[in-house]
Design an enzyme around this catalytic site. Structure first.
Site, short mmCIF file in Angstrom:
data_model
loop_
_atom_site.label_atom_id
_atom_site.label_comp_id
_atom_site.label_asym_id
_atom_site.label_seq_id
_atom_site.Cartn_x
_atom_site.Cartn_y
_atom_site.Cartn_z
N LYS A 98 0.88 -1.17 0.00
CA LYS A 98 0.00 0.00 0.00
C LYS A 98 0.91 1.22 0.00
CE LYS A 98 -4.08 1.97 2.09
NZ LYS A 98 -3.63 3.35 1.96
N LYS A 134 -7.85 -3.58 1.90
CA LYS A 134 -6.62 -2.99 2.44
C LYS A 134 -6.45 -3.47 3.86
CE LYS A 134 -9.02 1.29 3.26
NZ LYS A 134 -9.36 2.59 2.79
P1 AMP Z 1 -7.28 4.56 1.71
O1 AMP Z 1 -6.81 5.91 1.26
O2 AMP Z 1 -6.81 4.15 3.05
O3 AMP Z 1 -8.76 4.33 1.43
O4 AMP Z 1 -6.56 3.50 0.74
C1 AMP Z 1 -6.80 3.45 -0.60
C2 AMP Z 1 -5.70 4.16 -1.33
O5 AMP Z 1 -4.49 3.45 -1.25
C3 AMP Z 1 -5.93 4.23 -2.81
O6 AMP Z 1 -6.79 5.27 -3.17
C4 AMP Z 1 -4.54 4.44 -3.37
O7 AMP Z 1 -4.24 5.81 -3.47
C5 AMP Z 1 -3.66 3.84 -2.33
N1 AMP Z 1 -2.88 2.69 -2.80
C6 AMP Z 1 -1.59 2.51 -2.47
N2 AMP Z 1 -1.12 1.40 -3.00
C7 AMP Z 1 -2.12 0.83 -3.71
C8 AMP Z 1 -2.22 -0.36 -4.48
N3 AMP Z 1 -1.21 -1.18 -4.62
N4 AMP Z 1 -3.44 -0.63 -5.05
C9 AMP Z 1 -4.48 0.21 -4.90
N5 AMP Z 1 -4.44 1.35 -4.18
C10 AMP Z 1 -3.27 1.66 -3.58
#
Ligand code: AMP
Length: 552
Positions: free
Chosen positions: A238, A405
């Protein structure tokens, strides 16, 4: 604006969702295409649609000054009106009641004013169009105009209800409205397409941003497997950067941010590198700051954000790369319905080069596997892991179970509350936002490291409100500085450098685990502990390890 405001007020006046939808649908039906676009955007509490940069750059101070000047009311009066509502729009509406010209200004003029405010440079210049419009509007119009500029309608209208109203207005099933909205990511475009019956024209089109696919949170590896119901899951780091969509065909390149704003000018290295890909593509990925083979911290990337143009100096100090994890379009073919494995296969076949990197991919076949990968990724300095089902299509805008996630708190710290703020909405009238500090043992001072809003029950917040009212040292209206006595245990996911707090750090995503009445403020955690955690997970040593990852 008067019809818009009256509809908004009527929608806010009824708790029944069917009635809200009916009122809004009836209003939408009366509008021309252009006004429908405007009204749809404003009703969702936004000043602009996604294609334009949406920041008005208008602070609370400018608004408050304008309201004070037009109304002729003094600070005390204005503060007491604010306390009554805890809502900027309602406050401005009441403050200006009977003190404006009561004109019915068109939505077109409202839009023009918003554009003038956006493009004016500096608070003084922005205040001119703002004041001019406020003086002309009806009090109800003021109320709703201010709601739009403060991006909070607070009339119980979700995006889902606006979609339902568009469906009802034009006699189309709401599922079709949602699909068009998911793909276009633009409520104005959606409303007009639906009005004209264009429901089937909605697939990926290059240079029209597509809503991003989102991930649902899970707490444990076991839960990830259970929820995904898959035998194997793919994992990716992530990455802690900013989400980015890159469209390229025949040398033309456009980039879009998570909220579908165009950001091409902010990342010239990507725009310049894209033509070398040699294919028409639409990538989904994360922009990271990356210098001499190392990923830089989010803190450094922040210097590159929100800019239309980047100077050469900044570009060489904080260069960026795009770590790509998905391919939605390739040479004339939309890939949304292809499974992730196929999209990834095609992506790997492109032979990408710097500044384009591929997300590091691993496969887990059991929760233990996933735990192991999670622990490794943490040591590499990432806040979490993404788990993706390789068999699933790309579903724009959806937070489903195909992407999960996995995040766990990095640690918890015992901190002391130093300042509190009045809440909004459901938390109106209670002190619910807490700024907290750790102790700097070197100077003996308390230094703030973050602000928490979540984790306490309503009863606990009510109790805290009483306590904070008694321990206030300074009342600043919306905020109060309090005696540093209440100790909280807070969990958080990450730490970043921050100029906002005296500690030089900010905990990211802090939430309150419990109130620690058993612990005196003298025994809270220290700045030295924050520094240690930062160095362990996010310091230089960790940065070096990230190199291998990003270059995979
Ligand atoms: P959150 O902001 O906690 O909802 O997490 C989602 C965000 O993680 C996404 O919008 C991306 O910007 C980020 N992200 C980072 N790495 C990845 C990945 N490998 N696949 C998808 N999203 C990712």
């Amino acid at each position: 604006m008067l019809d818009f405001a009256r509809t908004g007020a009527a929608v806010g006046g009824t708790p029944a969702t069917l009635e809200k939808t009916r009122l809004l649908a009836a209003y939408f039906r009366t509008l021309s295409d252009d006004d429908l676009r405007r009204a749809a955007v404003f009703m969702t509490g936004q000043a602009f649609g996604p294609s334009r940069r949406s920041t008005l750059g208008l602070g609370w101070a400018s608004l408050s000054k304008a309201i004070s000047e037009i109304s002729g009311r003094d600070d005390d009066e204005l503060q007491s009106i604010f306390r009554k509502h805890s809502d900027l729009g309602d406050w401005a509406g009441e403050a200006l009641e009977g003190r404006t010209q009561n004109e019915d200004v068109s939505l077109e003029e409202v839009e023009k004013t918003l554009e003038e405010i956006r493009t004016a440079r500096g608070a003084a210049k922005k205040a001119v169009p703002l004041e001019k419009l406020l003086r002309r509007l009806h009090a109800e119009g003021v109320r709703f105009f201010v709601k739009v500029i403060s991006r909070e309608m607070r009339i119980g209208l979700s995006v889902g209800l606006v979609e339902a109203a568009i469906a009802e207005a034009f006699g189309v099933p709401v599922t079709q409205v949602k699909r068009v909205h998911l793909i276009t990511g633009d409520i104005a475009e959606t409303a007009v397409r639906i009005k004209h019956g264009q429901v089937e024209t909605s697939n990926v089109t290059l240079f029209r941003p597509v809503r991003f696919m989102l991930a649902s949170p899970v707490e444990t590896a076991k839960e990830a497997f259970q929820r995904m119901a898959a035998e194997k899951v793919w994992t990716e780091e992530k990455y802690d950067g900013v989400r980015c969509q890159l469209h390229h065909a025949d040398g033309r390149v456009e980039l879009f941010s998570r909220d579908l704003k165009e950001t091409t000018g902010a990342f010239p290295e990507l725009a310049e590198g894209a033509p070398r890909i040699g294919h028409a593509v639409l990538f989904d990925g994360e922009v990271l700051a990356h210098r001499e083979g190392r990923v830089l911290r989010f803190f450094e990337l922040q210097r590159r954000l929100g800019r239309k143009k980047v100077t050469d100096d900044l570009r060489s100090e904080v260069p960026v790369v795009l770590v790509i994890f998905d391919l939605l379009y390739l040479d004339g073919r939309s890939l949304l319905d292809e499974p992730l494995e196929e999209r990834r296969r095609l992506l790997e076949g492109l032979g990408l080069e710097h500044p384009f990197l591929l997300a590091r991919l691993e496969e887990a076949t059991s929760p233990d596997d996933l735990d192991r990968i999670f622990a490794d990724t943490r040591e590499r300095g990432h806040e979490g892991l993404m788990a993706k089902d390789p068999k699933t299509p790309y579903t724009p805008g959806r937070r489903g179970l195909a992407w999960l996630k996995l995040k766990r708190p990095l640690a918890t710290l015992d901190v002391v509350v130093t300042a509190v703020e009045w809440g909004h909405g459901k938390r109106k009238g209670v002190l619910s936002d807490y700024t907290f500090a750790v102790k700097d043992t070197a100077s003996g001072r308390l230094v703030n490291v973050g602000k928490a809003y979540t984790g306490l029950t309503d009863a606990e917040i009510a109790e805290m409100t009483k306590r904070f009212l008694e321990t206030t040292i300074e009342d600043r209206g919306w905020a109060r500085v309090v005696r540093p006595e209440v100790v909280l245990e807070v969990a958080f996911d990450s730490i970043q450098h921050s100029g906002r707090h005296a500690s030089g750090y900010a905990l990211r995503f802090p939430r309150i685990v419990r109130i620690r009445d058993d612990k005196p403020a003298q025994e809270i955690d220290t700045l030295q502990r924050v520094t240690e955690l930062y160095e362990r997970y996010f310091g230089t040593r960790t940065q070096e390890k990230l190199t291998e990852v990003a270059e995979t």
